[in-house]
Design a protein around this motif. Structure first.
Motif, PDB file in Angstrom:
ATOM      1  N   TYR A   5       0.831  -1.216   0.000  1.00 42.75           N
ATOM      2  CA  TYR A   5       0.000   0.000   0.000  1.00 42.75           C
ATOM      3  C   TYR A   5       0.861   1.259   0.000  1.00 42.75           C
ATOM      4  O   TYR A   5       0.506   2.273  -0.622  1.00 42.75           O
ATOM      5  CB  TYR A   5      -0.919   0.004   1.218  1.00 42.75           C
ATOM      6  CG  TYR A   5      -2.020  -1.030   1.166  1.00 42.75           C
ATOM      7  CD1 TYR A   5      -2.510  -1.491  -0.053  1.00 42.75           C
ATOM      8  CD2 TYR A   5      -2.568  -1.560   2.336  1.00 42.75           C
ATOM      9  CE1 TYR A   5      -3.511  -2.452  -0.104  1.00 42.75           C
ATOM     10  CE2 TYR A   5      -3.575  -2.505   2.301  1.00 42.75           C
ATOM     11  CZ  TYR A   5      -4.040  -2.953   1.074  1.00 42.75           C
ATOM     12  OH  TYR A   5      -5.019  -3.882   1.023  1.00 42.75           O
ATOM     13  N   LEU A   6       1.995   1.212   0.695  1.00 46.47           N
ATOM     14  CA  LEU A   6       2.889   2.371   0.711  1.00 46.47           C
ATOM     15  C   LEU A   6       3.473   2.628  -0.678  1.00 46.47           C
ATOM     16  O   LEU A   6       3.579   3.790  -1.111  1.00 46.47           O
ATOM     17  CB  LEU A   6       4.024   2.136   1.716  1.00 46.47           C
ATOM     18  CG  LEU A   6       3.681   2.369   3.192  1.00 46.47           C
ATOM     19  CD1 LEU A   6       4.829   1.906   4.075  1.00 46.47           C
ATOM     20  CD2 LEU A   6       3.396   3.850   3.441  1.00 46.47           C
ATOM     21  N   LYS A   7       3.829   1.553  -1.398  1.00 51.01           N
ATOM     22  CA  LYS A   7       4.366   1.724  -2.742  1.00 51.01           C
ATOM     23  C   LYS A   7       3.319   2.297  -3.680  1.00 51.01           C
ATOM     24  O   LYS A   7       3.614   3.198  -4.487  1.00 51.01           O
ATOM     25  CB  LYS A   7       4.878   0.368  -3.266  1.00 51.01           C
ATOM     26  CG  LYS A   7       6.103  -0.152  -2.520  1.00 51.01           C
ATOM     27  CD  LYS A   7       6.438  -1.573  -2.898  1.00 51.01           C
ATOM     28  CE  LYS A   7       6.937  -1.679  -4.315  1.00 51.01           C
ATOM     29  NZ  LYS A   7       7.406  -3.068  -4.622  1.00 51.01           N
ATOM     30  N   VAL A   8       2.083   1.820  -3.561  1.00 51.51           N
ATOM     31  CA  VAL A   8       0.990   2.346  -4.391  1.00 51.51           C
ATOM     32  C   VAL A   8       0.737   3.809  -4.060  1.00 51.51           C
ATOM     33  O   VAL A   8       0.537   4.644  -4.956  1.00 51.51           O
ATOM     34  CB  VAL A   8      -0.289   1.510  -4.183  1.00 51.51           C
ATOM     35  CG1 VAL A   8      -1.467   2.152  -4.905  1.00 51.51           C
ATOM     36  CG2 VAL A   8      -0.081   0.088  -4.671  1.00 51.51           C
ATOM     37  N   ALA A   9       0.771   4.135  -2.762  1.00 47.89           N
ATOM     38  CA  ALA A   9       0.540   5.521  -2.341  1.00 47.89           C
ATOM     39  C   ALA A   9       1.618   6.439  -2.892  1.00 47.89           C
ATOM     40  O   ALA A   9       1.318   7.533  -3.399  1.00 47.89           O
ATOM     41  CB  ALA A   9       0.496   5.601  -0.814  1.00 47.89           C
ATOM     42  N   SER A 317      -8.692  12.834  -6.265  1.00 47.57           N
ATOM     43  CA  SER A 317      -7.702  11.870  -6.769  1.00 47.57           C
ATOM     44  C   SER A 317      -8.173  10.440  -6.531  1.00 47.57           C
ATOM     45  O   SER A 317      -7.894   9.543  -7.339  1.00 47.57           O
ATOM     46  CB  SER A 317      -6.350  12.111  -6.105  1.00 47.57           C
ATOM     47  OG  SER A 317      -6.408  11.829  -4.715  1.00 47.57           O
ATOM     48  N   PHE A 318      -8.885  10.199  -5.435  1.00 46.99           N
ATOM     49  CA  PHE A 318      -9.408   8.849  -5.167  1.00 46.99           C
ATOM     50  C   PHE A 318     -10.476   8.464  -6.191  1.00 46.99           C
ATOM     51  O   PHE A 318     -10.494   7.349  -6.708  1.00 46.99           O
ATOM     52  CB  PHE A 318      -9.990   8.782  -3.757  1.00 46.99           C
ATOM     53  CG  PHE A 318      -8.961   8.757  -2.663  1.00 46.99           C
ATOM     54  CD1 PHE A 318      -7.632   8.484  -2.939  1.00 46.99           C
ATOM     55  CD2 PHE A 318      -9.318   9.013  -1.341  1.00 46.99           C
ATOM     56  CE1 PHE A 318      -6.681   8.460  -1.933  1.00 46.99           C
ATOM     57  CE2 PHE A 318      -8.380   8.991  -0.333  1.00 46.99           C
ATOM     58  CZ  PHE A 318      -7.054   8.725  -0.624  1.00 46.99           C
ATOM     59  N   LEU A 342      -6.538   3.375   0.898  1.00 51.10           N
ATOM     60  CA  LEU A 342      -6.770   4.817   0.819  1.00 51.10           C
ATOM     61  C   LEU A 342      -6.231   5.537   2.055  1.00 51.10           C
ATOM     62  O   LEU A 342      -5.657   6.630   1.957  1.00 51.10           O
ATOM     63  CB  LEU A 342      -8.265   5.097   0.667  1.00 51.10           C
ATOM     64  CG  LEU A 342      -8.940   4.531  -0.583  1.00 51.10           C
ATOM     65  CD1 LEU A 342     -10.411   4.913  -0.611  1.00 51.10           C
ATOM     66  CD2 LEU A 342      -8.244   5.013  -1.839  1.00 51.10           C
ATOM     67  N   PHE A 343      -6.419   4.915   3.225  1.00 56.88           N
ATOM     68  CA  PHE A 343      -5.992   5.569   4.463  1.00 56.88           C
ATOM     69  C   PHE A 343      -4.471   5.676   4.538  1.00 56.88           C
ATOM     70  O   PHE A 343      -3.945   6.670   5.059  1.00 56.88           O
ATOM     71  CB  PHE A 343      -6.532   4.804   5.671  1.00 56.88           C
ATOM     72  CG  PHE A 343      -6.151   5.436   6.984  1.00 56.88           C
ATOM     73  CD1 PHE A 343      -6.708   6.648   7.374  1.00 56.88           C
ATOM     74  CD2 PHE A 343      -5.225   4.833   7.829  1.00 56.88           C
ATOM     75  CE1 PHE A 343      -6.362   7.250   8.579  1.00 56.88           C
ATOM     76  CE2 PHE A 343      -4.868   5.422   9.028  1.00 56.88           C
ATOM     77  CZ  PHE A 343      -5.444   6.636   9.403  1.00 56.88           C
ATOM     78  N   VAL A 344      -3.767   4.671   4.034  1.00 66.60           N
ATOM     79  CA  VAL A 344      -2.300   4.738   4.047  1.00 66.60           C
ATOM     80  C   VAL A 344      -1.828   5.958   3.257  1.00 66.60           C
ATOM     81  O   VAL A 344      -0.929   6.688   3.675  1.00 66.60           O
ATOM     82  CB  VAL A 344      -1.696   3.443   3.483  1.00 66.60           C
ATOM     83  CG1 VAL A 344      -0.208   3.628   3.173  1.00 66.60           C
ATOM     84  CG2 VAL A 344      -1.875   2.305   4.466  1.00 66.60           C
ATOM     85  N   GLN A 345      -2.444   6.194   2.092  1.00 60.30           N
ATOM     86  CA  GLN A 345      -2.035   7.340   1.276  1.00 60.30           C
ATOM     87  C   GLN A 345      -2.354   8.666   1.969  1.00 60.30           C
ATOM     88  O   GLN A 345      -1.516   9.566   2.030  1.00 60.30           O
ATOM     89  CB  GLN A 345      -2.739   7.290  -0.081  1.00 60.30           C
ATOM     90  CG  GLN A 345      -2.367   8.465  -0.979  1.00 60.30           C
ATOM     91  CD  GLN A 345      -2.969   8.348  -2.368  1.00 60.30           C
ATOM     92  OE1 GLN A 345      -3.176   7.232  -2.859  1.00 60.30           O
ATOM     93  NE2 GLN A 345      -3.247   9.474  -3.012  1.00 60.30           N
ATOM     94  N   SER A 346      -3.564   8.789   2.507  1.00 56.84           N
ATOM     95  CA  SER A 346      -3.946  10.050   3.165  1.00 56.84           C
ATOM     96  C   SER A 346      -3.147  10.266   4.446  1.00 56.84           C
ATOM     97  O   SER A 346      -2.740  11.406   4.758  1.00 56.84           O
ATOM     98  CB  SER A 346      -5.447  10.060   3.471  1.00 56.84           C
ATOM     99  OG  SER A 346      -5.781   8.992   4.346  1.00 56.84           O
ATOM    100  N   ALA A 347      -2.904   9.172   5.204  1.00 53.98           N
ATOM    101  CA  ALA A 347      -2.135   9.301   6.445  1.00 53.98           C
ATOM    102  C   ALA A 347      -0.696   9.690   6.147  1.00 53.98           C
ATOM    103  O   ALA A 347      -0.091  10.486   6.889  1.00 53.98           O
ATOM    104  CB  ALA A 347      -2.182   7.985   7.228  1.00 53.98           C
ATOM    105  N   LEU A 348      -0.137   9.153   5.056  1.00 52.04           N
ATOM    106  CA  LEU A 348       1.225   9.504   4.678  1.00 52.04           C
ATOM    107  C   LEU A 348       1.338  11.003   4.391  1.00 52.04           C
ATOM    108  O   LEU A 348       2.269  11.672   4.852  1.00 52.04           O
ATOM    109  CB  LEU A 348       1.653   8.687   3.452  1.00 52.04           C
ATOM    110  CG  LEU A 348       3.074   8.938   2.930  1.00 52.04           C
ATOM    111  CD1 LEU A 348       4.102   8.582   3.997  1.00 52.04           C
ATOM    112  CD2 LEU A 348       3.321   8.134   1.656  1.00 52.04           C
ATOM    113  N   PHE A 405     -15.925   7.443   3.616  1.00 53.02           N
ATOM    114  CA  PHE A 405     -16.911   8.008   2.694  1.00 53.02           C
ATOM    115  C   PHE A 405     -16.607   7.597   1.263  1.00 53.02           C
ATOM    116  O   PHE A 405     -17.508   7.215   0.492  1.00 53.02           O
ATOM    117  CB  PHE A 405     -16.911   9.533   2.823  1.00 53.02           C
ATOM    118  CG  PHE A 405     -17.632  10.237   1.710  1.00 53.02           C
ATOM    119  CD1 PHE A 405     -19.015  10.263   1.667  1.00 53.02           C
ATOM    120  CD2 PHE A 405     -16.922  10.860   0.682  1.00 53.02           C
ATOM    121  CE1 PHE A 405     -19.682  10.896   0.632  1.00 53.02           C
ATOM    122  CE2 PHE A 405     -17.574  11.491  -0.352  1.00 53.02           C
ATOM    123  CZ  PHE A 405     -18.961  11.522  -0.378  1.00 53.02           C
ATOM    124  N   VAL A 406     -15.333   7.639   0.859  1.00 52.41           N
ATOM    125  CA  VAL A 406     -14.960   7.254  -0.504  1.00 52.41           C
ATOM    126  C   VAL A 406     -15.235   5.771  -0.726  1.00 52.41           C
ATOM    127  O   VAL A 406     -15.764   5.369  -1.784  1.00 52.41           O
ATOM    128  CB  VAL A 406     -13.476   7.588  -0.761  1.00 52.41           C
ATOM    129  CG1 VAL A 406     -13.043   7.057  -2.128  1.00 52.41           C
ATOM    130  CG2 VAL A 406     -13.244   9.086  -0.688  1.00 52.41           C
TER     131      VAL A 406
END
Length: 801
Positions: A5-9, A317-318, A342-348, A405-406
């Protein structure tokens, strides 16, 4: 899985790196502003929480039966004496603290028996101080301090500043060098009373109601010169009375008990006694709650502007990845897996913004302080970072809700629809437009208030001492000379040294800073008739005062003899009749004769002047201030010369302060001069974030309508038509938000104008200039993006589609 997930983010963040970098910087800076604002709010909210028994300490107040809500903030010392004799149920101990605003001067015994002059912030208290307020004793003996006459309990910072090691302070003697107003008649004017340090306590945080935002250096006990042992305690009201309540008793319980028992105290007349939680009176009677509320709202508005941008970009973007999410559903991805991705990307992103905030705090640490005259506030950067992490945790929770929500929105889309056409978003941008409008609305408020504060500070700077120009005020140095260890002759010698410096035009000695007080407060129009008293500001001056200040005489002549007086125009109008040749009398019934009337002397813009009386003196008895007028452009060189003279003549413990007339004005007018920089910073942040929001919105609009623009260009549309296709919406949005924002600002400015005797003109021209300025920035932002899109080759665009 988290690693995946981190790589995708990271890939998605890099794909839209510019937009994400902009939103990240916006949130980081906005979080910094929000954290500082909330730090101040919590600082006020935690008033007096530094005392161990805070929950059990009550503060007493007096009020009249007919005016219960109009109680006084202070109490006489005799209240605690009477309540101790009555032995009220519910009260374990009573403590009196008297904190006069004027510091005490001492000669302090340091190493090798050497004495140096110091000025300390002293509060007087009684022996119950240790039981009620429970300070942390670091060394020395509280028991000895309770029973020894003229004992001092000093703070750790004071002990380290003067003695280096706190243990070296115990037993040291301090000799007071000035008689207090409460001193017995036997005390000489030069003091000479000896005090002994008996204990050192930990510093008391400055968010306390005893000396709010003012550093306390020491407490005096069994003080022979203070109010607690003085006969004046029967006629002076100005102390604070604290009661340590017994376990289980609340201030409300004790207040109700006093009400039922009709507990009263006689001062000049009978007063009822009220009980409040500690610090409640200070908050109720002062403006602190309002200031804290305004500060908190300002911080939340700034953060709101940034978060609207951040989450709008993040959700957008999502939703552009709906096809990807639906394909993942087909391969067995669950809702929890999609949420985690999704949360990993937003949290990052949010954590990077928090890291930026912490870096800013560390870099800004030397500037995280505010000092205005005797008031100082030092923001603890470590505590500020801790609070920032708390807010960051809250933002992560909000991000989680947005991600939920997304996920909910994506799960409502059928897999077939999502894979074939993604998500249709055209025509459904009402939420985005509303959020953009909120950003611009907030932006209008901050920019208008910043402009208003700058214009009002300019108006204030010109009005105060209006016979001098702002340039002249910047060339006049203001030198405090309230040195208790110097006599008038020594001070005059210093002034003479100032006068002969190259670049000095003339000097003006004074007993006070013209913005910090006056020589007297009234005179009588009839001899022996106390009813003829006229409240007026009395200023002692030298013969060169009117020339130095460029004050013109409207009639009569200037002062030439000690018995001559000059009144200003404001007082002349108050008296309402011819004043030239009229006698006036001081409190000793010494006669003076009015010889002239000068232009109104303006030293305050918060209330109308009562008028001034000027009387001649040579300051042989006392001189506390000096103004030095410099030749144009020579102020800095003269300042260095004066600093050298002071360093040579003053003891090492005394630091000479040298400002300008304009510096004095800015310190006295805190609201305009100190707050304008803060609001301007917030305005710049709000404007930049709003412009980024506009850029993001117009980018999405142009990208989603590229095919439409290509077809229009084929049909003959030019750049002008394409610009108007998008600009029309932003023109309407700017106009609508400006009308709403300016209406609120006008309401605030009208309320603010009631505080001043002069206020800048905030008519249509004021708002038109602000509207044109902000519109210019928005137009440049929109035009730049549309210009980029308008250059697209229509054939290539249709081919791409």
């Amino acid at each position: 899985m988290i690693r995946h997930y981190l790589k995708v983010a990271m890939r998605n963040l890099w794909k839209y790196k510019t937009q994400h970098l902009i939103s990240l910087a916006g949130v980081g800076v906005a979080l910094l502003c929000f954290s500082i604002c909330l730090y101040l709010v919590r600082y006020v909210h935690d008033l007096d929480h530094c005392f161990e028994n805070y929950d059990r300490i009550a503060e007493l107040s007096l009020y009249e039966e007919a005016n219960e809500k109009g109680g006084v903030m202070s109490t006489p010392v005799t209240l605690a004496e009477e309540l101790r004799l009555k032995k009220q149920d519910g009260i374990e101990a009573l403590c009196v603290v008297d904190h006069p605003y004027r510091d005490r001067p001492f000669n302090v015994e340091v190493k090798d028996g050497k004495q140096l002059p110091y000025t300390f912030n002293v509060a007087e208290t009684d022996s119950s101080f240790f039981q009620v307020l429970t300070p942390q004793v670091l060394c020395g003996s509280a028991a000895v301090a309770k029973v020894t006459p003229n004992s001092l309990v000093v703070t750790e910072s004071m002990a380290r500043r003067v003695y280096g090691d706190i243990r070296q302070a115990i037993g040291k003697q301090l000799v007071m060098t000035r008689r207090l107003s409460t001193s017995p008649d036997s005390t000489p004017r030069t003091g000479g009373i000896v005090y002994t340090i008996q204990a050192v306590i930990a510093d008391i945080p400055m968010n306390n109601s005893i000396s709010f935002l003012s550093r306390l250096d020491m407490f005096s006990l069994n003080d022979s010169e203070g109010i607690i042992q003085s006969d004046a305690r029967y006629s002076i009201i100005g102390s604070k009375t604290f009661a340590l309540l017994r376990e289980g008793v609340t201030p409300q319980d004790l207040n109700e008990q006093f009400r039922r028992s009709k507990v009263t105290h006689h001062f000049d007349r009978d007063y009822n006694v009220a009980v409040y939680p500690m610090g409640a009176i200070f908050l109720e009677k002062g403006a602190l709650p309002v200031i804290a509320l305004v500060t908190g709202i300002a911080g939340m508005l700034i953060l709101l502007v940034a978060l609207l941008n951040f989450y709008h970009l993040m959700v957008g973007s999502f939703l552009t990845r709906v096809r990807e999410f639906c394909i993942r559903q087909m391969t067995g991805a669950t809702a929890s897996g999609l949420f985690l991705q999704l949360f990993v990307q937003s949290a990052l992103l949010m954590l990077l913004a928090g890291l930026l905030t912490c870096i800013c705090i560390e870099v800004m640490d030397p500037w995280l302080q505010m000092e205005v005259t005797d008031i100082s506030l030092q923001i603890d950067s470590i505590e500020l970072m801790k609070q920032t992490f708390e807010y960051l945790a809250g933002l992560l929770a909000v991000s989680a809700l947005v991600c939920l929500f997304v996920v909910w929105k994506v799960r409502r889309i059928s897999v077939h629809t999502g894979v074939v056409s993604g998500v249709r978003r055209s025509g459904k941008r009402r939420l985005r437009d509303m959020l953009l409008g909120i950003q611009l609305f907030i932006c209008w408020i901050f920019i208008s208030l910043a402009a208003a504060l700058y214009l009002q500070s300019d108006m204030t700077g010109r009005t105060l001492f209006n016979t001098l120009t702002i340039r002249e005020k910047e060339q006049i140095l203001s030198v405090p000379m309230d040195f208790s260890f110097m006599n008038a002759t020594q001070k005059k010698d210093l002034i003479h040294q100032f006068e002969v410096l190259p670049g000095v035009m003339e000097v003006l000695p004074s007993d006070v800073n013209y913005l910090g007080g006056m020589s007297g407060t009234g005179m009588f129009t009839e001899k022996g008739n106390r009813d003829s008293y006229v409240a007026v500001n009395v200023m002692r001056i030298t013969s060169g005062f009117f020339h130095f200040m460029h004050i013109p005489m409207l009639s009569g002549q200037s002062v030439r003899e000690p018995a001559d007086l000059v009144v200003d125009e404001a007082l002349s109008k108050r008296i309402g009749k011819e004043v030239l040749g009229k006698p006036l009398y001081d409190f000793d019934e010494t006669p003076y004769l009015v010889k002239g009337v000068c232009q109104t002397f303006v030293t305050n813009v918060y209330r109308e002047s009562e008028g001034f009386i000027f009387m001649l003196t040579d300051f042989d008895d006392y001189c506390g201030h000096c103004y030095v007028k410099c030749k144009d452009g020579q102020a800095e060189a003269v300042r260095e010369g004066i600093r050298t003279i002071l360093k040579k003549n003053l003891p090492e413990s005394v630091e000479g302060r040298i400002g300008t007339f304009m510096d004095d004005i800015s310190e006295s007018q805190v609201l305009e001069f100190k707050l304008r920089g803060v609001i301007l910073f917030f305005s710049v942040v709000a404007l930049v974030i709003s412009l980024l929001g506009v850029y993001s919105a117009v980018t999405i609009d142009t990208e989603s309508r590229r095919k439409e623009m290509a077809i229009r260009k084929i049909n003959g549309a030019g750049v002008r038509q394409i610009v108007m296709l998008f600009a029309r919406f932003y023109i309407i949005l700017l106009a609508l938000t400006a009308v709403l924002g300016f209406a609120l600002v006008e309401f605030l400015l009208r309320a603010l104008s009631g505080m001043y005797t002069v206020f800048f003109h905030h008519g249509a021209g004021f708002y038109l200039c602000i509207f044109l300025l902000v519109s210019l920035f928005v137009a440049i932002t929109v035009a730049f993006r549309i210009w980029q899109v308008s250059r697209v080759n229509p054939a290539e665009e249709i081919k791409r589609e």
